[in-house]
Design a protein around this motif. Structure first.
Motif, PDB file in Angstrom:
ATOM      1  N   GLU C   7       0.835  -1.199   0.000  1.00 25.26           N
ATOM      2  CA  GLU C   7       0.000   0.000   0.000  1.00 25.26           C
ATOM      3  C   GLU C   7       0.873   1.254   0.000  1.00 25.26           C
ATOM      4  N   GLY C 125      -5.290  -0.447  -5.329  1.00 27.12           N
ATOM      5  CA  GLY C 125      -5.303  -1.884  -5.028  1.00 27.12           C
ATOM      6  C   GLY C 125      -3.964  -2.522  -5.325  1.00 27.12           C
ATOM      7  N   ASP C 126      -3.973  -3.820  -5.488  1.00 27.31           N
ATOM      8  CA  ASP C 126      -2.729  -4.544  -5.711  1.00 27.31           C
ATOM      9  C   ASP C 126      -2.157  -4.243  -7.082  1.00 27.31           C
TER      10      ASP C 126
END
Lengths: 422, 422, 422, 422
Positions: C7, C125-126
Motif C-alpha cells: 500500500e 489496489g494490488d
C-alpha cells in the motif's frame, strides 16, 4: 469635378481595402493558432506568416514611404516578414517561417489592426496617384496570398496523418461529363497583354502583337475520369509520353496519380479542403493538382496539346470573369454543366499553358524594390491562366499570367487541351 | 539522269560520311586511352563513350533496320551505348559511363571500323530516301558529339589538378577591343525556322511567322574585359542584377567568375584547351563559359538585354556561315577584328538567347525512337544560337537551335547583347 | 504486513506518477500553443508531441495491456503518437510532427487527463510487479522527454530570428574559475553497471567486471574561458586536432564555436533558455553544446583525453546525486564553486566519454516492443554521463548511460577531462 | 657482430621490399591502363592511384626525410598523391582521383622504378632504426592498398554493365557445409594487444588487460546457405532484427541481399573476381560483402551474437596464420573443410566484431604526420578481425585491428557467431 471623382474613387479604395483585408482574416476562421503555424512543404508558408507578410507589404511600401514620421508597429517586422525583397532588407531563410511561434497570432492580428488604421488615415483626403497604385498592388498582392494560404493549409492538413477538413459540408454533386467540343479560332496577327486603365501586374505588359495559326480550344477542362483513363492506360509507366525531366520526376518521386489522390481499400480517394472524397464522386470534375509534366504527358497521350498563353488569352478575350471562383464557396473544381460553348475559362483550376514564363517584348520591371515582385522569377517556370476555385473573382482577368515551376503541383492546377496547328 | 544524280549524291554522302567519322577520331589524337576514360561532371561523358555511341547510332538506326540479316558487332552494345532512347532499350545510368574500361579503346575502334565498312556497303547502289535522311541525321548527331567531346575533355583536364593542355601552341594574339556598334533591324511580321531542302533538325520546323518590334543587335560578342568590369562592379554580389534562381546558384555554388577562370598570385588566369593563359592576354576575346544566369545578369547590369532567338535568326539570315569554327583550329573564341558590321555570328561561342527552348507552333517530333532526339528536352532549357570555336562549319546554320539548362556552363557559351524594344 | 507495505509503495507510486506528470506540464507553462508546434531541427519534436507521446506510453504499455476492456481515448493516437516502436504499429515520419496542429493542445491535455485518471485507477489496489516496473519505466521515459523538451524548445527559440527567452530572470553570477585539480584513481579490476533493487534501464545491465589502469579525473568541467582559449589558438582551423569525421563536420557545417554562440558587434554572446547573454559573463561556467568531435579535439589540444564511461562511473560511485539539476531552476550550467574535490559530476552538462554506446557483456533487451527502447540504438553513438541542468534529480545516477551521435550538440553536453593512463 | 646482424636484417628488408612492391604490380597484371582509371564508388580509388600513392609513401616519409639532397621524381606528386595527411600538404578531393588520366600509367611505373631504386640505395649500408621502422610501415601500408585494390577493382568491374572477370578460372568446389561446433573459452582477466618485437600498427598497442566472461566461438564462418535461410525467413523485412541505423539503410538503399548478389531468371548469382557464379555453387562458402548491420541482424535472427574483438583475439592467440589468404589464389572465400576444431580464423573474410574502433587504454598515435595513419579514424567504425581471401599472409596477425564504417560492404567481410555470456 476632379476632386469629386477622386473622392468617389478613394472611397472605393477604402472599401476595397477593407474587403480584401477582411477576406484574408475570414479565410483563417476555421483555423486554430496551431493550424496557422504549420509549414509542410518547401513551397508553403504558415497561415500566420501570410497574415503578417501581407500587412508588411502595406507598412513597407506605403506607410514607411508616404506617411511622414510613421513609427512602425515593431521595427523588427520589417526584416522578419520580408519574403524576398533584397532591396528592402535581408530575410530569414524561408524554411524557418515554421519557427515563428512568436510573434503570436494575437500580436499579428494587432499588427494588422495597427496597419489597417494607419492605411485608412492615409487614404483619407487626396491620395496621390503613386499611393493609389501601390495600394492597389498591395491588395492584389494580398489576394495572391489568400490563394497561397488555401494551397498551404490544404497541404498542411494533408501532411497531418489525420487528414482533417478545412471546411465542413459536402462538395456539389458532380453530375455527368459532357463530351468536349472544339472551339475554333482563326488566329492571325493578334494582340495580347493588358490594355486600358485598370490594374494589372507589370508582367502583363506591354500589350504586343503575336502571330497565331488557326487553333481549336477544348470547351471544358480535362476531368478526373479522363485522367483516370490515362492512368489505366499506363500513363505513369510509359516513358514515351513524357518530357525527359518529367520522366525523371515520375521515377524519383514515384508519382502514380495527381497529388492528393490516395488509395484506400483498393479504391482511389481524393483529399480536398472538405476532407477526403471517393474519386468516383468526382469523375466529372476537373482533374486538379497535376504538374506541368503530367499535363503535358496527358496531352500527348490524348493526341492533343496544351494551348499557348497567347491562344488562351485570345480565346478568353471578352469572356466574362465568372465561374467557380472563391466566392462560390466550393473550394474545389466542379464539373462543367453548360450544354455547349466555352466553359470553365475562369475559376476551377489554373490551366497549364505550353508557354514559358518570360518577359513580354519590351517588358520593364517596376522601379525599386517592387521590381523584384515578378521579373526575377522569369526562368524555369511555365505560365498558367484563368484562376481557380480559390481565386478571388476581382483578382483574375484574361491577361493575367500566373506561373509555377513545371514540377510543382500543390497549387490548384489542371489541364485544358488545344488542337490543330499545322 | 536521276540515277547519275543519285550516284553523285551518294558519292557525296560517302565522302561526307568518311570525313565526319575521321574527324571524330582526329579529335581524339591528343588523347591517351586513359584520358578517354574520364567522366568529370554530370553533364560529361568519357571520350571513348562518344566514339562508341556515335557508332551505335548508325548500327541501331541504319544497319539494324535497313540491312537484312545484319549481324551486330556485339549484341550487348545495343543497350550498352544507348544514351537515352527508351524506345530502343533500357540504358545504363549515365554516371556509370566512367566505369566502361571494357570494351577497350581498341575494341571501340574495331567497332567503328566494322560499322563504317557496313555503312559504306549500305551506301553503295541505290540509297532509299529514308536511309539517306537517317545517315545525314547520324552525321549531324556525330558532329554534335564532336563538340560535346571538346567540352568534356576540357572539363576532364580542368578537374585534373595538373591542368594538362589538350593541344600545344599559343592562342592567336587577342588585339584591342573595338567599340560595339548597334545594328538596327526593323522587325515586323517575319518568318523563322528552316526552309528549303537541306538538312535540319526537327526542332527547326515548321517555318512560321513571328512578329518582332524594331531592335538593335550588338555588332560583336561581349568580351572578357567587359565582363571583368561587371565583376569589379560587384556583379556577383548584387542580388538586384540576378534572376532569383540565378542568385541562388551564385550563393550555392559560390560563383564569382566564369567557369575555368581562376586566381593565381592575385591575377586571373583562364584554363583553355591549350592550357592556362593570363586573362590579360584574352581581354578582347569573347567571354566564354558563363551560364544563362550570368549572361542575363551581365545584360541587366549593362542596361541592355539578351536577344530573342527570333531576333537573332532574322539578323543572321543571309550571313555566311564562317568565322572561328572548329576548322580554324583555335579551339577558343578570338577577338572580333573587323572595322565594322555584324561579326562573330557564327563560331566563337554559342550565344544565349532570351528564349526558352520549346517546340515551334505545329512542331512534330520524328516518328519512332528518333522522336526522342529533341522533343523530350523541351522544358527548363534556353536556346543558344550561332555555334562555337569547337563547332564544325558544316554543322551550324542561321536556323540552328542549340539548348542548355540555364545553370550549365561547361559548354562554349557567351553573350551578345540586344537593345531597343519598347 | 505485506499488504501494508505494498500500500505504502503504491501510494508512493501514485505520488511519483503525479509529480512527474505535473512536472512535464509545468515545463510547458511558459509556452503558448503556437510555441508547442515548432519542430526546428531533425533531432527535435514539438513540445505538444512530447506531451502526447509520454501519455501514449502509459496508454499503450499499461492501460491497453493491463486494464481489461480499456477503451482508448482515441484509437488513432496509438499509431499517431508512436515514436519508433515497430512492434506496436507503423509510425508517421518524424519530420511530420510539426504538422500535427490537430489534435489541438486542448485535446492533448484532455488526453493526459483521461490517461492519468485511468492510471490512478490502475494503481489502486494490488499492483502486479510487472505493472509497477512498467509504470516506473514510463515515468523515467517521461523524464527523458522532459529533458528533450528543454533541448527542443531552446532550439525552437534559437531558430526564431527574434531569439525569445523561455524564462525571465538572470543567470546566477558566474564568479571566477578555480584551477582544475586532478583526482586520482587506482583502477584495477572493478565492477560497473547497475546493482540493487532500484530502477535502471536495461542498458545499465548486467553489472560486470572491467579492468582499469590508474587514472586521474579533472575536479570540474571545462569552462567557457578554457574553450575560448582553444578557439583563439586556432582550434577550429587545425586539422591535426580533430578526428577525421569531426574535421569533415567542421568544414561542412562551418563550425567555429559551440552551438548557440554567436558574434554581435565583435563580441561573443550565448543564447540560453533565459535569452542571450554576453560570453564574458559566462567565462567560468561549463562550456555547453559541443559535439563529441569538439570535446575530443579540445581534449587533444589540452594534452589530455576524455574519460571512458567505466572511469567516470568508478569515480562517481558514492558521489551523492545533487548539483545543478533541473530542480535548481538555473536551466543553464553554472560555475564550479567548491574549494576543492570532485565537483559537477551530476547536473550542469552531460559529459562526453570516450566510450562507444554498445551493450554490456551479456546485455539483453527487454522482451517485446519495450525491447526497442534502448537496444536498437547501439551503433554510431557515444556515451555521456552525469545529467545536465535540465535533468530531473530523481532521474540520473552513477550508472546512467546517456547516448548521442558524435555530431549532435543540441543537447546540454560538455567536457570533463581525464589524464594518465600509460 | 651487430653490423653482421644488421646486414642480414637489411638484406631481409631489401628482399621484403622488393617482394611487396612486385606483388602490387602483379595484382595489376590482368588490368589495362583503362581499367586502372575506374573509380566506381566513394570508398574506392583507381588502381593506378594505388600504385602511385604507395610509392608516394616511401618518397614522402623515407626519401625526402632521410636522403640528403634527394630530388623528387616530380615535385607535384607530393600533393597530388597524398591521400589524407594534412600535415604533409593539402590533398585533391578524393572523388577527383578518377580524373587523373595524367600522369599516365607509364609515368607511374617510372615513378615506382625511380623510388624503388632510391629506396634500395637507402637500404644499402647501415639502416637507422627509424628508417627501418618506417620502411616496414610503408610495406604494411602497401599491403593494405593491395587489398583495397582488390576491393576497388571488384567494384569497378561490378559497375561495368558487362561484369567482366578479373581473373579466369573456376572457384574451387564448395563441398558440403559441416555443422558449426561451439568452441568454449573460459574468459577471465586476459591480455590483448600486440607484444614482442615484430611489427604492428600503433592501434594494436598498448597490450592491456581485459576481463572476459566465459564465451563460445563458432568453429567456422556463417555460410551463404545459412544467410539465404535468413533472407527467406524475411530477414530484410523484419524491423525487429535490425539496429535502428541498419533498418534505415535497408530501406534507403533497398538492400535485400549481400552486395554482389543479383537475381537472374529467378535464381541468385554472385559476382566474384572470377566473374559471376550461381549461388547454388557457393552455398557452403562464407557469406561475404555484408555490412555490420547485416552481420548484426543475422546474429540476432540466429539467437546468437557477434564476438567482441577481445574474445576473437583470445581465441586466435596461438592459431597459426594460414588459410585462404591471397597467396591461395582463390580470390574468394571458400568452404570450411576440416572435420572439427576452430577454422577460418585467418583469411576468407574479415569478421565483423561487436567492438567499436577506439584507442586502447593509453593509446598514443605515432608522432608527426604518420600519427594521422590510424588515430584520426577512431569514430563511427567497427573492428573487423582475421584477414580475407585478398589479404597477404605476411600482413595479418591475431592482434590486427581492421576497421570500417558499419554500413560499408564493398570490402571482403563476413560473419562468425559467438554465444554464451550471461
Amino acid at each position: 469635378m476632379k476632386s469629386t471623382f477622386a473622392e468617389a474613387l478613394r472611397s472605393g479604395l477604402d472599401r476595397q481595402f477593407c474587403n480584401v483585408r477582411r477576406q484574408t482574416e475570414s479565410l483563417c476562421e476555421p483555423l486554430s493558432p496551431e493550424d496557422m503555424m504549420v509549414q509542410s512543404c518547401p513551397e508553403a508558408s504558415p497561415a500566420k506568416w501570410h497574415l503578417a507578410h501581407t500587412t508588411w507589404f502595406f507598412e513597407t511600401f506605403l506607410l514607411s514611404e508616404f506617411v511622414s514620421g510613421y513609427k512602425p508597429f515593431d521595427p523588427d517586422y520589417r526584416w522578419l516578414f520580408n519574403s524576398y525583397y533584397n532591396a528592402v532588407s535581408q530575410q530569414p531563410v524561408k524554411q524557418l517561417r515554421g519557427s515563428f511561434s512568436r510573434p503570436s497570432l494575437e500580436d499579428i492580428l494587432a499588427y494588422r489592426g495597427f496597419v489597417d488604421a494607419a492605411m485608412l488615415r492615409l487614404m483619407k483626403g487626396d491620395v496621390p496617384a503613386e499611393v493609389e497604385r501601390r495600394i492597389t498592388l498591395g491588395l492584389n498582392h494580398e489576394q495572391q496570398h489568400q490563394e497561397l494560404l488555401a494551397y498551404d493549409i490544404k497541404n498542411a492538413f494533408w501532411t497531418n496523418p489525420l487528414h482533417p477538413a478545412y471546411r465542413d459540408g459536402a462538395l456539389p454533386e458532380s453530375g455527368m461529363a459532357r463530351p468536349v467540343q472544339w472551339i475554333g479560332h482563326e488566329g492571325g496577327l493578334v494582340e495580347i497583354g493588358h490594355r486600358g486603365k485598370g490594374f494589372c501586374f507589370d508582367n502583363e505588359l506591354p500589350r504586343h502583337k503575336v502571330f497565331l495559326k488557326p487553333f481549336d480550344l477544348a470547351s471544358r477542362l480535362v476531368n478526373c475520369g479522363e485522367y483516370l483513363d490515362f492512368m489505366r492506360d499506363g500513363g505513369y509507366e510509359r516513358a514515351e509520353l513524357w518530357l525527359s525531366d518529367g520522366w525523371d520526376m515520375v521515377r524519383a518521386q514515384q508519382w502514380r496519380a495527381p497529388l492528393y489522390w490516395f488509395e484506400e481499400d483498393g479504391a482511389w480517394r481524393v483529399f480536398t479542403l472538405r476532407g477526403s472524397v471517393a474519386l468516383s464522386e468526382l469523375i466529372a470534375t476537373p482533374v486538379c493538382h497535376v504538374s506541368y509534366y503530367e499535363a503535358d504527358a496527358f496531352a500527348r497521350w490524348s493526341g492533343k496539346r496544351l494551348p499557348t498563353e497567347a491562344e488562351w488569352e485570345i480565346a478568353a478575350e471578352g469572356v466574362p470573369v465568372n465561374g467557380n471562383l472563391v466566392e462560390s464557396g466550393t473550394l474545389h473544381p466542379i464539373a462543367a454543366n453548360a450544354e455547349d460553348g466555352l466553359q470553365q475559362m475562369f475559376g476551377d483550376v489554373w490551366e497549364w499553358t505550353a508557354s514559358a514564363y518570360l518577359g513580354y517584348p519590351g517588358y520593364a520591371a517596376l522601379p525599386g524594390a517592387l521590381g523584384e515582385y515578378n521579373g526575377k522569377f522569369m526562368s524555369n517556370q511555365m505560365v498558367l491562366r484563368g484562376g481557380s476555385a480559390v481565386t478571388p473573382d476581382q483578382h483574375v482577368r484574361a491577361t493575367y499570367r500566373n506561373f509555377f515551376a513545371p514540377a510543382s503541383r500543390w497549387q490548384f492546377c489542371g489541364v485544358r487541351l488545344a488542337n490543330r496547328q499545322e
